[in-house]
Every structure is written in C-alpha cells, then in structure tokens.
Scaffold this active site. Sequence first.
Site, mmCIF file in Angstrom:
data_model
loop_
_atom_site.group_PDB
_atom_site.id
_atom_site.type_symbol
_atom_site.label_atom_id
_atom_site.label_comp_id
_atom_site.label_asym_id
_atom_site.label_seq_id
_atom_site.Cartn_x
_atom_site.Cartn_y
_atom_site.Cartn_z
ATOM 1 N N GLN A 287 -2.198 -6.945 -36.548
ATOM 2 C CA GLN A 287 -2.180 -5.713 -37.329
ATOM 3 C C GLN A 287 -1.587 -5.954 -38.704
ATOM 4 O O GLN A 287 -2.132 -5.507 -39.725
ATOM 5 C CB GLN A 287 -1.377 -4.636 -36.597
ATOM 6 C CG GLN A 287 -1.222 -3.336 -37.379
ATOM 7 C CD GLN A 287 -2.541 -2.617 -37.573
ATOM 8 O OE1 GLN A 287 -3.227 -2.311 -36.612
ATOM 9 N NE2 GLN A 287 -2.902 -2.341 -38.815
ATOM 10 N N ASP B 189 3.937 4.904 -37.949
ATOM 11 C CA ASP B 189 3.210 4.645 -36.706
ATOM 12 C C ASP B 189 3.524 5.788 -35.744
ATOM 13 O O ASP B 189 4.454 6.582 -35.967
ATOM 14 C CB ASP B 189 3.646 3.292 -36.121
ATOM 15 C CG ASP B 189 2.769 2.824 -34.962
ATOM 16 O OD1 ASP B 189 1.715 3.442 -34.725
ATOM 17 O OD2 ASP B 189 3.163 1.849 -34.291
ATOM 18 N N CYS C 9 -1.218 2.399 -38.645
ATOM 19 C CA CYS C 9 -2.031 1.452 -37.883
ATOM 20 C C CYS C 9 -2.954 2.137 -36.878
ATOM 21 O O CYS C 9 -3.823 1.475 -36.299
ATOM 22 C CB CYS C 9 -1.145 0.421 -37.193
ATOM 23 S SG CYS C 9 0.067 1.131 -36.067
#
Length: 302
Positions: free
Chosen positions: A129, A221, A261
């Site tokens: 990622q 996130d 993400c």
Amino acid sequence: MKRDILSVLDLAGDLDEVLALAADLKRRTDGPQTLKGKSVAMIFEKSSTRTRVSFEVGIVQLGGHPVVLSQKDTQLGRGETIEDTARVLSRYVDCITYRAFSHVAVADLAKHATVPVINALDDLEHPCQITADLQTIKEWKGDLRGLKIAYIGDGNNVCNSLMLGAALTGMDFVAGCPAEHSPDKAIAKKAAAIAAEHKRASKVVTDPAQAAEGADVIYTDAWISMGQEGEAGSKVKTLRPYQINEALVKNADPDHLFMHCLPAHRGEEVTAEVMDGPNSVVFDQAENRLHAQKAILIKVLG
C-alpha cells in the site's frame, strides 16, 4: 538468494528504483512478461478488494499465473502449520503473497518458504500500500523530499509503514493519534532515526490540528480494522475528534492531497465533502496498487 518484502524497510535499498519502475509500468501499454511460466500463490486470511484484484490482474499482465487461496481453501484453516504450508507451497509456486492477521505468521511463512514472500498486509505493516502511496504523491507533487505528510487517526499498520516510507524518501512525517491508539513505538523510533539521517523529522503528536498544520498530504484510514469489531464503540468515541473534515483540512496547505487507502467509511474517519473533494486522490491511490505491486513482483522475481 530469495528476496522477501515483509516491511517497507525491505525496499530501502532500491525504493526510488521501484517507484520509477511503477511509474513506467503505468505509462506502458505493453507490460514486460517477467512472470511468464511462473505461478504466484496468494493467501488471504482477510477479505480484500484492492489487494486481491490488483495482485491477481498484475500477475496476469506480467504473464504469470495467480493461485488464490483463502483459509477455507487450504489446510491452514484446519490446523496445518505455517511451516508445513510454506514448505509445500514452495514446491509448487515461484512466489507467495500473504494477507494475514498476524505479522508473526507472515514472518514465519517467509522463514520456512524457499520462494519469495510478499506481505500483502498484516497487523504491523502494509508495504505494498505504501509503495503505491509514494508513487501517487510523486505523480502529483514531483520530488518527495521536503514534503510534509500528516497521518491522522488510528496509528495502525498503514501508519507504521507510511512513517517508514516517508522517512526513507526524505519527507517530514507527523502522526496525529490519540495516545491509546498511537503507532508502534519501535517503528516510530526507527522512522525518526532514518528521518534524522535525511535531516527531516518524524514524530507522533496527539493534536490533529497540529499534525495537519501546513501539510502537503493528509492521510487517514478506517478506524476499525478487520478483527477489531468488538472494540468499535469505545474506539470510535476516542477517535471522533480525529475525523478528517473541512475544518481540519483548513490547517493544511491549500494544495494538499487527501489520501485514504480504502475502504472508507464516509461520515466516520472522513466526511464525504473531503473524500469526494478536489484535493482527494484516493482513486489514483487505488489504481496505483496495480502498478506498484507489479514493480515489486518484478524486483523479487525478475
């Protein structure tokens, strides 16, 4: 000698080269057939959209054959040891990607496998990622060195890897997290030491506005990772002041990038206005998983 990618630090020696390769692969319409005749086992303990699709498509585009395995598809789910699984799969395939609940399990698999192992996410790090994230920032901002990236929210595996990636590429990094949900202390210490070598700073604060001040990149996130659903109530309450909203991002540079993400929970860690706003590059991030992981596969198998 085989090469495992378990941490962002495993890319330290050639991270710039990997990012350049990823950018080149994105521009090309005729990808190299580096994996022709090779098979890659993809083990998933956690469900996935981006990781599975990007790896599976990337392997095919490089000429390889992906073998997708969930826990219910293997004897891991019925008590076979990681060690035995690693030894058996090494007789069949040329590489293993592993999306796991535990970093210990990923490290154990790599220890006993005789083929390269790539960490496709665990509870400590998410190196694939972050490689895609760095590629995305470079696309939008050019040179990474000297930029300030602020990660705000839960100090999780993505935060851990992001602070290492920022340090390795000469960016200033600030994590804005509540004390009880701060990033891994050993990783934070390592990142600060690497950043200092580049004459940059890497630190953790508890004030989200302080973290966002003057930032070129704002990153967050989901607050609740898979497997943590039982602590959702108290954790969400603690993290609510760390929501990325229009008031918070006013502290950042006007031309900042907003990154996530994915999957995102609009109205929780980020508002829809920010997520869908003009500074958001979240879908560029998602696309770049494909190109960054292809670059990683070429590095370990090419």
